[in-house]
Design a protein around this motif. Structure first.
Motif, PDB file in Angstrom:
ATOM      1  N   SER A 250       0.831  -1.201   0.000  1.00 42.67           N
ATOM      2  CA  SER A 250       0.000   0.000   0.000  1.00 42.67           C
ATOM      3  C   SER A 250       0.866   1.252   0.000  1.00 42.67           C
ATOM      4  O   SER A 250       0.543   2.250  -0.670  1.00 42.67           O
ATOM      5  CB  SER A 250      -0.940   0.003   1.208  1.00 42.67           C
TER       6      SER A 250
ATOM      7  N   SER B  87      -7.544   3.803  -3.475  1.00 42.96           N
ATOM      8  CA  SER B  87      -7.437   2.625  -2.613  1.00 42.96           C
ATOM      9  C   SER B  87      -8.738   2.334  -1.885  1.00 42.96           C
ATOM     10  O   SER B  87      -9.110   1.172  -1.702  1.00 42.96           O
ATOM     11  CB  SER B  87      -6.309   2.820  -1.596  1.00 42.96           C
TER      12      SER B  87
ATOM     13  N   GLN C 287      -5.066  -2.065  -9.048  1.00 37.86           N
ATOM     14  CA  GLN C 287      -4.652  -0.673  -8.881  1.00 37.86           C
ATOM     15  C   GLN C 287      -3.306  -0.410  -9.543  1.00 37.86           C
ATOM     16  O   GLN C 287      -3.114   0.607 -10.211  1.00 37.86           O
ATOM     17  CB  GLN C 287      -4.590  -0.332  -7.382  1.00 37.86           C
TER      18      GLN C 287
ATOM     19  N   TRP D 268      -4.358  -0.762   4.609  1.00 35.37           N
ATOM     20  CA  TRP D 268      -4.237  -0.482   3.172  1.00 35.37           C
ATOM     21  C   TRP D 268      -4.526   0.994   2.889  1.00 35.37           C
ATOM     22  O   TRP D 268      -3.825   1.649   2.124  1.00 35.37           O
ATOM     23  CB  TRP D 268      -5.194  -1.378   2.384  1.00 35.37           C
ATOM     24  N   TYR D 269      -5.556   1.536   3.533  1.00 37.11           N
ATOM     25  CA  TYR D 269      -5.894   2.948   3.344  1.00 37.11           C
ATOM     26  C   TYR D 269      -4.813   3.855   3.951  1.00 37.11           C
ATOM     27  O   TYR D 269      -4.335   4.795   3.298  1.00 37.11           O
ATOM     28  CB  TYR D 269      -7.243   3.278   4.003  1.00 37.11           C
TER      29      TYR D 269
ATOM     30  N   THR E 191      -1.463   3.731   2.090  1.00 35.45           N
ATOM     31  CA  THR E 191      -1.562   4.407   0.797  1.00 35.45           C
ATOM     32  C   THR E 191      -1.365   5.909   1.002  1.00 35.45           C
ATOM     33  O   THR E 191      -0.643   6.566   0.238  1.00 35.45           O
ATOM     34  CB  THR E 191      -2.932   4.158   0.143  1.00 35.45           C
TER      35      THR E 191
END
Length: 235
Positions: free
Chosen positions: A28, A49, A58, A149-150, A153
């Motif tokens: 990420s 994301s 992605q 993951w968020y 990112t």
């Protein structure tokens, strides 16, 4: 079934998902860095994301955006990379298909390689689980993963704004794909599909906007499916 059973299932899922943090955090972060290098803003990278939550798709979309491919080609390529999610959904339907629509929608959005793998193994191993317990386990497995993951990112995108665009970040793209694909090549069908797709991508590399990727993906899926069909026939 008691609330305690559901809670226990949730926390078993959380424990099952924890090891995958070692995968989620670097990928990420890398996506955030490459997104900014490709011209996305920090907010756009984060929104990407949150909306997609699918690493391989992605990375594919970002590469095509860098190549100024038409939007339709970007979407088709990302969908081709993510076709495996349709197989995941079919596999999960016997376990989660009886839930209300909103729960199925949540499960569909949160289905990624890692939590699918550990959830389906748990379901097959513990056939006495109720639908509620299965859903709780599924949510538990994604709990350590989706938020990171968020977050990472965003971290990668913020770091990317401080990295000059001429530092050669392109090298990270093939390394990322190799790292994601390598561990999955654990059957003859997988290896055949990867080999066919690799050869196809080289043969059709002349096609514009990376359309060779779609052709190669089709060849890979067809080759892998044929190997599985023949293996099933022999069995």
């Amino acid at each position: 079934m008691t609330p305690g059973d559901v809670k226990s299932s949730y926390w078993r899922g959380v424990r099952g998902g924890l090891p995958f943090i070692l995968v989620i955090v670097p990928f990420s972060t890398l996506f955030g860095v490459i997104s900014v290098d490709a011209g996305l803003s920090v907010i756009e990278a984060l929104s990407f994301s949150v909306a997609v939550i699918a690493g391989a798709a992605q990375f594919t979309a970002i590469q095509l955006l860098r190549d100024d491919a038409p939007t339709l080609v970007v979407l088709a390529s990302a969908l081709a990379v993510n076709l495996r999610m349709a197989m995941y959904s079919a596999s999960l339907t016997p376990h989660l298909g009886k839930m209300p629509l909103w729960k199925r929608a949540v499960a569909a959005y949160l289905t990624i390689d890692q939590n699918y793998a550990i959830s389906i193994i748990e379901y097959e191993r513990n056939k006495a689980m109720t639908t509620a317990e299965k859903f709780a386990f599924f949510l538990g497995a994604i709990t350590p993963l989706a938020p990171l993951w968020y977050v990472f990112t965003l971290v990668g995108a913020l770091l990317g704004t401080a990295i000059p665009t001429d530092t050669g970040l392109d090298f990270a793209m093939p390394i990322a794909f190799i790292a994601m694909i390598g561990p999955a090549l654990n059957t003859g069908a997988h290896r055949t599909a990867a080999l066919a797709a690799t050869i196809g991508s080289l043969i059709f590399a002349f096609l514009p906007w990376n359309l060779g990727l779609l052709v190669a993906a089709g060849l890979g899926m067809a080759a892998g499916a044929e190997v599985e069909r023949r293996a099933g026939a022999r069995a």
